[in-house]
Design a protein around this motif. Structure first.
Motif, PDB file in Angstrom:
ATOM      1  N   HIS A  11      -3.520 -44.927  56.824  1.00  0.00           N
ATOM      2  CA  HIS A  11      -4.710 -44.694  57.635  1.00  0.00           C
ATOM      3  C   HIS A  11      -5.557 -45.956  57.753  1.00  0.00           C
ATOM      4  O   HIS A  11      -5.402 -46.906  56.983  1.00  0.00           O
ATOM      5  CB  HIS A  11      -5.561 -43.571  57.036  1.00  0.00           C
ATOM      6  CG  HIS A  11      -6.018 -43.835  55.634  1.00  0.00           C
ATOM      7  ND1 HIS A  11      -5.205 -43.636  54.540  1.00  0.00           N
ATOM      8  CD2 HIS A  11      -7.197 -44.301  55.147  1.00  0.00           C
ATOM      9  CE1 HIS A  11      -5.866 -43.953  53.433  1.00  0.00           C
ATOM     10  NE2 HIS A  11      -7.078 -44.362  53.773  1.00  0.00           N
ATOM     11  N   ARG A  12      -6.469 -45.922  58.734  1.00  0.00           N
ATOM     12  CA  ARG A  12      -7.381 -47.048  58.963  1.00  0.00           C
ATOM     13  C   ARG A  12      -8.621 -46.553  59.687  1.00  0.00           C
ATOM     14  O   ARG A  12      -8.531 -45.676  60.550  1.00  0.00           O
ATOM     15  CB  ARG A  12      -6.698 -48.144  59.770  1.00  0.00           C
ATOM     16  CG  ARG A  12      -7.623 -49.266  60.242  1.00  0.00           C
ATOM     17  CD  ARG A  12      -6.862 -50.340  61.000  1.00  0.00           C
ATOM     18  NE  ARG A  12      -6.697 -51.549  60.202  1.00  0.00           N
ATOM     19  CZ  ARG A  12      -5.771 -52.460  60.396  1.00  0.00           C
ATOM     20  NH1 ARG A  12      -4.863 -52.275  61.352  1.00  0.00           N
ATOM     21  NH2 ARG A  12      -5.714 -53.531  59.646  1.00  0.00           N
ATOM     22  N   LEU A  13      -9.776 -47.138  59.360  1.00  0.00           N
ATOM     23  CA  LEU A  13     -11.046 -46.835  60.015  1.00  0.00           C
ATOM     24  C   LEU A  13     -11.528 -48.086  60.726  1.00  0.00           C
ATOM     25  O   LEU A  13     -11.609 -49.160  60.123  1.00  0.00           O
ATOM     26  CB  LEU A  13     -12.084 -46.392  58.978  1.00  0.00           C
ATOM     27  CG  LEU A  13     -13.514 -46.142  59.473  1.00  0.00           C
ATOM     28  CD1 LEU A  13     -13.552 -44.962  60.438  1.00  0.00           C
ATOM     29  CD2 LEU A  13     -14.454 -45.894  58.289  1.00  0.00           C
ATOM     30  N   SER A  14     -11.856 -47.960  62.037  1.00  0.00           N
ATOM     31  CA  SER A  14     -12.293 -49.103  62.834  1.00  0.00           C
ATOM     32  C   SER A  14     -13.537 -48.740  63.635  1.00  0.00           C
ATOM     33  O   SER A  14     -13.729 -47.580  64.018  1.00  0.00           O
ATOM     34  CB  SER A  14     -11.190 -49.561  63.802  1.00  0.00           C
ATOM     35  OG  SER A  14     -10.021 -49.939  63.123  1.00  0.00           O
ATOM     36  N   ASN A  15     -14.348 -49.764  63.874  1.00  0.00           N
ATOM     37  CA  ASN A  15     -15.526 -49.616  64.731  1.00  0.00           C
ATOM     38  C   ASN A  15     -15.332 -50.501  65.946  1.00  0.00           C
ATOM     39  O   ASN A  15     -15.492 -51.722  65.871  1.00  0.00           O
ATOM     40  CB  ASN A  15     -16.800 -50.012  63.979  1.00  0.00           C
ATOM     41  CG  ASN A  15     -18.056 -49.841  64.828  1.00  0.00           C
ATOM     42  OD1 ASN A  15     -17.985 -49.392  65.971  1.00  0.00           O
ATOM     43  ND2 ASN A  15     -19.195 -50.193  64.263  1.00  0.00           N
ATOM     44  N   LYS A  16     -14.977 -49.912  67.065  1.00  0.00           N
ATOM     45  CA  LYS A  16     -14.758 -50.667  68.299  1.00  0.00           C
ATOM     46  C   LYS A  16     -16.035 -50.814  69.113  1.00  0.00           C
ATOM     47  O   LYS A  16     -16.029 -51.444  70.170  1.00  0.00           O
ATOM     48  CB  LYS A  16     -13.691 -49.980  69.157  1.00  0.00           C
ATOM     49  CG  LYS A  16     -12.344 -49.791  68.479  1.00  0.00           C
ATOM     50  CD  LYS A  16     -11.685 -51.109  68.137  1.00  0.00           C
ATOM     51  CE  LYS A  16     -10.283 -50.892  67.576  1.00  0.00           C
ATOM     52  NZ  LYS A  16      -9.625 -52.160  67.199  1.00  0.00           N
ATOM     53  N   GLY A  17     -17.127 -50.223  68.643  1.00  0.00           N
ATOM     54  CA  GLY A  17     -18.374 -50.220  69.396  1.00  0.00           C
ATOM     55  C   GLY A  17     -19.250 -51.418  69.110  1.00  0.00           C
ATOM     56  O   GLY A  17     -18.871 -52.360  68.401  1.00  0.00           O
ATOM     57  N   THR A  18     -20.464 -51.380  69.652  1.00  0.00           N
ATOM     58  CA  THR A  18     -21.438 -52.458  69.495  1.00  0.00           C
ATOM     59  C   THR A  18     -22.553 -52.106  68.507  1.00  0.00           C
ATOM     60  O   THR A  18     -23.437 -52.917  68.257  1.00  0.00           O
ATOM     61  CB  THR A  18     -22.069 -52.811  70.864  1.00  0.00           C
ATOM     62  OG1 THR A  18     -22.702 -51.641  71.393  1.00  0.00           O
ATOM     63  CG2 THR A  18     -21.006 -53.298  71.832  1.00  0.00           C
ATOM     64  N   GLU A  19     -22.525 -50.887  67.961  1.00  0.00           N
ATOM     65  CA  GLU A  19     -23.506 -50.441  66.980  1.00  0.00           C
ATOM     66  C   GLU A  19     -22.807 -50.133  65.654  1.00  0.00           C
ATOM     67  O   GLU A  19     -21.615 -49.829  65.640  1.00  0.00           O
ATOM     68  CB  GLU A  19     -24.233 -49.183  67.481  1.00  0.00           C
ATOM     69  CG  GLU A  19     -25.001 -49.382  68.776  1.00  0.00           C
ATOM     70  CD  GLU A  19     -26.166 -50.347  68.617  1.00  0.00           C
ATOM     71  OE1 GLU A  19     -26.726 -50.393  67.498  1.00  0.00           O
ATOM     72  OE2 GLU A  19     -26.509 -51.040  69.597  1.00  0.00           O
ATOM     73  N   TRP A  74     -13.211 -37.492  56.253  1.00  0.00           N
ATOM     74  CA  TRP A  74     -14.164 -38.401  56.884  1.00  0.00           C
ATOM     75  C   TRP A  74     -15.005 -37.629  57.891  1.00  0.00           C
ATOM     76  O   TRP A  74     -14.469 -36.944  58.771  1.00  0.00           O
ATOM     77  CB  TRP A  74     -13.446 -39.533  57.614  1.00  0.00           C
ATOM     78  CG  TRP A  74     -12.784 -40.535  56.692  1.00  0.00           C
ATOM     79  CD1 TRP A  74     -12.928 -40.647  55.352  1.00  0.00           C
ATOM     80  CD2 TRP A  74     -11.878 -41.573  57.095  1.00  0.00           C
ATOM     81  NE1 TRP A  74     -12.179 -41.691  54.867  1.00  0.00           N
ATOM     82  CE2 TRP A  74     -11.515 -42.280  55.915  1.00  0.00           C
ATOM     83  CE3 TRP A  74     -11.340 -41.973  58.309  1.00  0.00           C
ATOM     84  CZ2 TRP A  74     -10.637 -43.357  55.929  1.00  0.00           C
ATOM     85  CZ3 TRP A  74     -10.469 -43.056  58.333  1.00  0.00           C
ATOM     86  CH2 TRP A  74     -10.117 -43.748  57.150  1.00  0.00           C
ATOM     87  N   ILE A  75     -16.338 -37.758  57.770  1.00  0.00           N
ATOM     88  CA  ILE A  75     -17.262 -37.144  58.727  1.00  0.00           C
ATOM     89  C   ILE A  75     -18.108 -38.247  59.341  1.00  0.00           C
ATOM     90  O   ILE A  75     -18.787 -38.996  58.614  1.00  0.00           O
ATOM     91  CB  ILE A  75     -18.182 -36.100  58.048  1.00  0.00           C
ATOM     92  CG1 ILE A  75     -17.358 -35.045  57.312  1.00  0.00           C
ATOM     93  CG2 ILE A  75     -19.096 -35.457  59.076  1.00  0.00           C
ATOM     94  CD1 ILE A  75     -17.265 -35.285  55.819  1.00  0.00           C
ATOM     95  N   VAL A  76     -18.092 -38.379  60.656  1.00  0.00           N
ATOM     96  CA  VAL A  76     -18.885 -39.399  61.339  1.00  0.00           C
ATOM     97  C   VAL A  76     -20.335 -38.921  61.433  1.00  0.00           C
ATOM     98  O   VAL A  76     -20.598 -37.811  61.907  1.00  0.00           O
ATOM     99  CB  VAL A  76     -18.325 -39.685  62.748  1.00  0.00           C
ATOM    100  CG1 VAL A  76     -19.217 -40.697  63.480  1.00  0.00           C
ATOM    101  CG2 VAL A  76     -16.894 -40.213  62.654  1.00  0.00           C
ATOM    102  N   VAL A  77     -21.271 -39.758  60.988  1.00  0.00           N
ATOM    103  CA  VAL A  77     -22.684 -39.408  61.079  1.00  0.00           C
ATOM    104  C   VAL A  77     -23.447 -40.320  62.035  1.00  0.00           C
ATOM    105  O   VAL A  77     -24.567 -40.013  62.444  1.00  0.00           O
ATOM    106  CB  VAL A  77     -23.365 -39.426  59.689  1.00  0.00           C
ATOM    107  CG1 VAL A  77     -22.779 -38.352  58.798  1.00  0.00           C
ATOM    108  CG2 VAL A  77     -23.234 -40.796  59.026  1.00  0.00           C
ATOM    109  N   LYS A  78     -22.834 -41.455  62.418  1.00  0.00           N
ATOM    110  CA  LYS A  78     -23.476 -42.362  63.356  1.00  0.00           C
ATOM    111  C   LYS A  78     -22.432 -43.262  63.982  1.00  0.00           C
ATOM    112  O   LYS A  78     -21.587 -43.822  63.290  1.00  0.00           O
ATOM    113  CB  LYS A  78     -24.532 -43.217  62.633  1.00  0.00           C
ATOM    114  CG  LYS A  78     -25.272 -44.198  63.514  1.00  0.00           C
ATOM    115  CD  LYS A  78     -26.266 -45.004  62.691  1.00  0.00           C
ATOM    116  CE  LYS A  78     -27.007 -46.029  63.536  1.00  0.00           C
ATOM    117  NZ  LYS A  78     -27.951 -46.838  62.713  1.00  0.00           N
ATOM    118  N   GLY A  79     -22.471 -43.404  65.308  1.00  0.00           N
ATOM    119  CA  GLY A  79     -21.554 -44.299  65.988  1.00  0.00           C
ATOM    120  C   GLY A  79     -20.264 -43.623  66.412  1.00  0.00           C
ATOM    121  O   GLY A  79     -20.133 -42.392  66.403  1.00  0.00           O
ATOM    122  N   VAL A  80     -19.288 -44.459  66.774  1.00  0.00           N
ATOM    123  CA  VAL A  80     -17.985 -43.985  67.258  1.00  0.00           C
ATOM    124  C   VAL A  80     -16.895 -44.618  66.401  1.00  0.00           C
ATOM    125  O   VAL A  80     -16.853 -45.844  66.236  1.00  0.00           O
ATOM    126  CB  VAL A  80     -17.770 -44.349  68.738  1.00  0.00           C
ATOM    127  CG1 VAL A  80     -16.403 -43.866  69.213  1.00  0.00           C
ATOM    128  CG2 VAL A  80     -18.878 -43.766  69.609  1.00  0.00           C
TER     129      VAL A  80
END
Length: 495
Positions: free
Chosen positions: A459-467, A427-433
């Motif tokens: 495993h798990r992927l989560s978006n805790k942000g606002t974007e 997994w490579i992050v390209v935008k956000g956290v």
């Protein structure tokens, strides 16, 4: 005062509009009307019925009958509409429209009982995949239907479409007698889709209208009628309803009939099971004529008909270039599509498929879908870009033992806690956290940071942000199918 509950029948896969419509994202969720609207056919269906409210008509919550797999598509599109209260009735399998309406009628009765109201709600039933050009005419016709059934016992009102051509793709309704004070006339009989010669005769005779599939009746009327004509469907539906479960998401209620009980319901349509048997019975059926630019978009030729045609009769969408081309529909989804010196064609491009068809044969697209199904090809069911309740993924590349996806996760959303038997993932992050659960570790990654998920690792992927969060996922392994997912926890009830 009439209490009206809209019922939106949101099943079906729209196979004749492949490759844009697929079972994973069927036509009712597409923007296809050609009138410049940014709303899907489903959203338009929901909004249309809202207009019947008046000092004499109170509008209750909208009931949407759809498949379990489409619940989050419905939820997302409902959120884009304002001030629409809705409940979703989720079918575990498709059993045609008669069982679907049984669930809606039983649900409507329960909603009234829960509010301690002593009323027999009037149901306004419509498919989710039609277009109407004249909203005012539609509203008036529906209000006439409501007035027709409000004070009558076991009465049914159906909308009949003023025919504009000898159409062989629709069923017909024959009217009898003059219109009454509610602009309704008696239905003499229903007839099946005719051949061309018979359709010509119907058009010339003048008393035949197209069957719209939209009708109005009280909840008790439907249940009494299906009990009279198809007691097997009635009794099996009652069992499925009594074993239902309920939950909610985002303020919208989900009702799930018992899975095994629902599968046991005989499959039949509203028309075959009940409506066609009503003329001359104890269930008087009336018809209100609707001349409002109606179309059910049953094939690509119909989409061309309702589209905004240029001076050469062409309807285009997306990045297109045409020269010496006439009376054609050209739809581009992901790249430039050009057409030179052709007439009467349907050209539809998506990221993973291209359709070219003669307009007059556009109904036969269903034969291509049948071949895809027999070959077990994924293009029948899913687009390259696939909607998920947490966001979407786009399969951008694939080869032997690898697959590359672009994944977007909505703010506050997360994928299930899961594991794969046959593949590892980078997994490579390209935008956000991103907040990532990787085995026993929980880590936070930002743009240009990456991690590796070994085969068999939870495993798990989560978006805790606002974007929105976007990542690139590179899969590698011996099997990369979507069914190689073992879910341990899931916010969306899929584990």
């Amino acid at each position: 005062m009439a209490l009206v509950i809209p019922v939106i029948l949101c099943g079906g896969s729209g196979t004749r509009l492949w490759p844009l419509s697929r079972s994973g994202f069927p036509k009712q969720f597409l923007v296809l009307s050609g009138d410049g609207s940014s709303q899907s056919l489903f959203q338009q269906a929901v909004q249309r019925i809202q207009t019947v409210a008046s000092p004499e008509i109170t509008l209750g919550p909208t009931l949407v009958v759809t498949g379990e797999d489409h619940r989050f598509l419905v939820l997302d599109q409902l959120r884009e509409l304002k001030n629409v209260e809705a409940t979703l009735l989720l079918e575990p399998v498709g059993r045609n429209t008669a069982p679907a309406l049984n669930m809606a009628a039983l649900c409507a009765e329960q909603l009234i009982q829960d509010k301690n109201q002593d009323q027999d709600p009037i149901l306004v039933i419509t498919p989710a995949d039609q277009t109407i050009q004249n909203q005012a005419a539609f509203t008036q016709a529906l209000q006439d239907c409501i007035q027709t059934v409000q004070g009558a016992t076991n009465a049914i009102a159906i909308l009949g479409i003023t025919p504009t051509a000898p159409e062989t793709g629709y069923g017909y309704i024959q009217r009898s007698g003059e219109k009454d004070q509610n602009n309704a006339c008696t239905v003499a009989r229903f007839v099946e889709k005719p051949d061309s010669k018979t359709a010509q005769a119907y058009l010339a005779e003048g008393s035949y209208l197209w069957n719209s599939g939209m009708f109005v009746l009280k909840a008790s009327t439907w249940l009494n009628a299906v009990k009279e004509f198809r007691s097997d469907i009635f009794e099996a539906s009652q069992k499925a309803w009594l074993s239902k479960s309920e939950d909610s998401s985002g303020g919208v209620g989900f009702i799930r009939p018992g899975k095994e009980e629902f599968k046991a319901i005989p499959s039949d349509s509203i028309d075959y099971a009940v409506i066609e048997k009503c003329p001359g019975s104890q269930f008087p059926i009336k018809m209100v004529e609707l001349d409002a630019g109606w179309n059910d978009l049953g094939a690509w030729d119909a989409v061309w008909q309702v589209g905004q045609q240029d001076v050469s009769g062409n309807v285009t969408s997306g990045d297109t270039l045409l020269t010496n081309t006439k009376n054609s529909l050209v739809h581009a989804s992901s790249r430039l599509v050009s057409a030179v010196g052709v007439e009467n064609l349907i050209i539809v491009e998506t990221a993973d498929a291209v359709l070219v068809a003669d307009r007059k044969n556009s109904q036969d697209v269903k034969n291509i879908v049948s071949q895809l199904e027999s070959q077990k090809r994924e293009e029948k069911n899913l687009h390259r870009k696939v909607a998920r309740p947490w966001g979407w993924y786009d399969s951008v590349d694939e080869g032997e033992r690898f697959k590359v996806k672009r994944i977007q996760v909505k703010p506050g959303a997360s994928l299930s806690l899961q594991m794969h038997h046959h593949r590892a993932e980078h997994w490579i992050v390209v935008k956000g956290v991103a907040e990532i659960t990787n085995g026993d570790q929980i880590i936070t990654l930002t743009e240009n940071q990456s991690t590796y998920i070994p085969q068999g690792q939870t495993h798990r992927l989560s978006n805790k942000g606002t974007e929105p969060l976007e990542i690139i996922e590179v899969q590698s392994g011996s099997y990369l199918g979507e069914d190689d997912i073992v879910r341990f926890e899931d916010t969306y009830g899929r584990s």
